[in-house]
Design a protein around this motif. Structure first.
Motif, PDB file in Angstrom:
ATOM      1  N   LEU B  98       0.911  -1.242  -0.073  1.00 41.54           N
ATOM      2  CA  LEU B  98      -0.091   0.058  -0.054  1.00 41.54           C
ATOM      3  C   LEU B  98       0.989   1.205   0.034  1.00 41.54           C
ATOM      4  O   LEU B  98       0.390   2.404  -0.706  1.00 41.54           O
ATOM      5  CB  LEU B  98      -0.985  -0.031   1.217  1.00 41.54           C
ATOM      6  CG  LEU B  98      -2.058  -1.026   1.143  1.00 41.54           C
ATOM      7  CD1 LEU B  98      -2.604  -1.465   2.555  1.00 41.54           C
ATOM      8  CD2 LEU B  98      -2.932  -0.774   0.094  1.00 41.54           C
ATOM      9  N   GLU B  99       1.892   1.165   0.605  1.00 44.12           N
ATOM     10  CA  GLU B  99       3.048   2.544   0.902  1.00 44.12           C
ATOM     11  C   GLU B  99       3.426   2.508  -0.816  1.00 44.12           C
ATOM     12  O   GLU B  99       3.851   3.566  -0.969  1.00 44.12           O
ATOM     13  CB  GLU B  99       3.787   1.981   1.786  1.00 44.12           C
ATOM     14  CG  GLU B  99       5.131   3.066   1.883  1.00 44.12           C
ATOM     15  CD  GLU B  99       4.595   4.505   1.991  1.00 44.12           C
ATOM     16  OE1 GLU B  99       3.550   4.886   2.632  1.00 44.12           O
ATOM     17  OE2 GLU B  99       5.487   5.500   1.746  1.00 44.12           O
ATOM     18  N   ALA B 100       3.998   1.478  -1.331  1.00 43.20           N
ATOM     19  CA  ALA B 100       4.174   1.538  -2.799  1.00 43.20           C
ATOM     20  C   ALA B 100       3.449   2.256  -3.542  1.00 43.20           C
ATOM     21  O   ALA B 100       3.697   3.069  -4.316  1.00 43.20           O
ATOM     22  CB  ALA B 100       4.782   0.466  -3.506  1.00 43.20           C
ATOM     23  N   LEU B 101       2.227   2.180  -3.450  1.00 42.59           N
ATOM     24  CA  LEU B 101       0.876   2.862  -4.319  1.00 42.59           C
ATOM     25  C   LEU B 101       0.858   4.522  -3.801  1.00 42.59           C
ATOM     26  O   LEU B 101       0.774   4.916  -4.708  1.00 42.59           O
ATOM     27  CB  LEU B 101      -0.317   2.090  -4.010  1.00 42.59           C
ATOM     28  CG  LEU B 101      -0.609   0.865  -5.016  1.00 42.59           C
ATOM     29  CD1 LEU B 101       0.315  -0.178  -5.034  1.00 42.59           C
ATOM     30  CD2 LEU B 101      -1.906   0.394  -4.879  1.00 42.59           C
ATOM     31  N   ARG B 102       1.063   4.492  -2.390  1.00 42.62           N
ATOM     32  CA  ARG B 102       0.844   6.054  -1.961  1.00 42.62           C
ATOM     33  C   ARG B 102       2.061   6.858  -2.599  1.00 42.62           C
ATOM     34  O   ARG B 102       1.718   7.886  -2.870  1.00 42.62           O
ATOM     35  CB  ARG B 102       1.107   5.880  -0.495  1.00 42.62           C
ATOM     36  CG  ARG B 102      -0.402   5.477   0.187  1.00 42.62           C
ATOM     37  CD  ARG B 102      -0.593   6.312   1.547  1.00 42.62           C
ATOM     38  NE  ARG B 102       0.546   5.527   2.464  1.00 42.62           N
ATOM     39  CZ  ARG B 102       0.280   4.401   3.225  1.00 42.62           C
ATOM     40  NH1 ARG B 102      -0.845   3.639   3.068  1.00 42.62           N
ATOM     41  NH2 ARG B 102       1.290   3.977   3.879  1.00 42.62           N
ATOM     42  N   ARG B 103       3.172   6.093  -2.621  1.00 49.93           N
ATOM     43  CA  ARG B 103       4.385   6.915  -3.188  1.00 49.93           C
ATOM     44  C   ARG B 103       3.989   7.576  -4.357  1.00 49.93           C
ATOM     45  O   ARG B 103       4.503   8.476  -4.906  1.00 49.93           O
ATOM     46  CB  ARG B 103       5.631   6.067  -3.076  1.00 49.93           C
ATOM     47  CG  ARG B 103       6.390   6.183  -1.809  1.00 49.93           C
ATOM     48  CD  ARG B 103       7.910   5.727  -1.955  1.00 49.93           C
ATOM     49  NE  ARG B 103       7.843   4.463  -2.384  1.00 49.93           N
ATOM     50  CZ  ARG B 103       7.990   2.985  -2.007  1.00 49.93           C
ATOM     51  NH1 ARG B 103       7.722   3.074  -0.458  1.00 49.93           N
ATOM     52  NH2 ARG B 103       8.010   1.970  -2.506  1.00 49.93           N
ATOM     53  N   VAL B 104       3.368   6.541  -5.332  1.00 53.24           N
ATOM     54  CA  VAL B 104       3.077   7.110  -6.846  1.00 53.24           C
ATOM     55  C   VAL B 104       2.312   8.185  -6.773  1.00 53.24           C
ATOM     56  O   VAL B 104       2.212   9.359  -7.682  1.00 53.24           O
ATOM     57  CB  VAL B 104       2.500   5.971  -7.574  1.00 53.24           C
ATOM     58  CG1 VAL B 104       2.404   6.361  -9.107  1.00 53.24           C
ATOM     59  CG2 VAL B 104       3.327   4.747  -7.446  1.00 53.24           C
ATOM     60  N   LEU B 105       1.413   8.343  -5.822  1.00 53.27           N
ATOM     61  CA  LEU B 105       0.484   9.447  -5.767  1.00 53.27           C
ATOM     62  C   LEU B 105       1.003  10.930  -5.112  1.00 53.27           C
ATOM     63  O   LEU B 105       0.381  11.712  -4.696  1.00 53.27           O
ATOM     64  CB  LEU B 105      -0.806   9.279  -4.880  1.00 53.27           C
ATOM     65  CG  LEU B 105      -1.347   7.783  -5.473  1.00 53.27           C
ATOM     66  CD1 LEU B 105      -2.528   7.403  -4.684  1.00 53.27           C
ATOM     67  CD2 LEU B 105      -2.124   7.994  -6.876  1.00 53.27           C
ATOM     68  N   GLY B 106       2.537  10.859  -4.929  1.00 57.60           N
ATOM     69  CA  GLY B 106       2.981  12.066  -4.628  1.00 57.60           C
ATOM     70  C   GLY B 106       3.147  12.164  -3.063  1.00 57.60           C
ATOM     71  O   GLY B 106       2.841  11.526  -2.421  1.00 57.60           O
TER      72      GLY B 106
END
Lengths: 106, 106
Positions: B98-106
């Protein structure tokens, strides 16, 4: 004296995502279900200022029309804003929309 | 003496998302492009502990088979882990994914 009650299951939070908000966010996540768009978004969120469309072609390895196509989907999903000045289009992230997506991810 | 060079465009960061990582993340975002799955994920990320499949039926307003179908997609996408104990299945979030996905969102 207190009594320990062991629930059979972990209660699910009443503060979870409501259906209308889930429908709106699902559309935004659909826009991210593509590696080219994810990379384009990452170029824009990692830039310190707005990014010119002209600067997205080389790093994405895609043609200008392909970049424009994908950027339109990101703009329509409300993830990126678009401003045309002169012959170029400039993009910047929409922080509150991105934050709404991040919140769903815990 | 220094010379100020004004770039015509904002440079795109070299530290942006690479293609293989983008492909893997796009699959995870595809799993989130559905309002039922987003709500199921929100129930799980907002719980203080693992959540029993039995507790997802009522708040989601979906049948047990429908919940199982959507949960399988979230598990296959690596967003949620699954453990079967006795007659029930228990779910918990996969924080690093989930953190990897959050990182893409800036």
């Amino acid at each position: 004296m207190t009594t320990d009650v062991v629930a059979c299951c972990t209660p699910v939070s009443a503060g979870s995502l409501a259906e209308p908000e889930a429908a709106a966010l699902a559309e935004a996540f659909a826009a991210l279900a593509d590696p080219v768009r994810l990379r384009l978004l990452s170029f824009i969120t990692s830039a310190t200022d707005e990014v010119c469309a002209c600067d997205l072609v080389e790093p994405s390895g895609r043609s200008q029309p392909t970049v424009s196509h994908h950027m339109k989907i990101l703009v329509d999903a409300g993830l990126v804003s678009r401003q045309k000045r002169g012959q170029w289009v400039w993009y910047r992230p929409v922080p509150e929309r991105l934050e709404a997506l991040r919140r769903v991810l815990g």
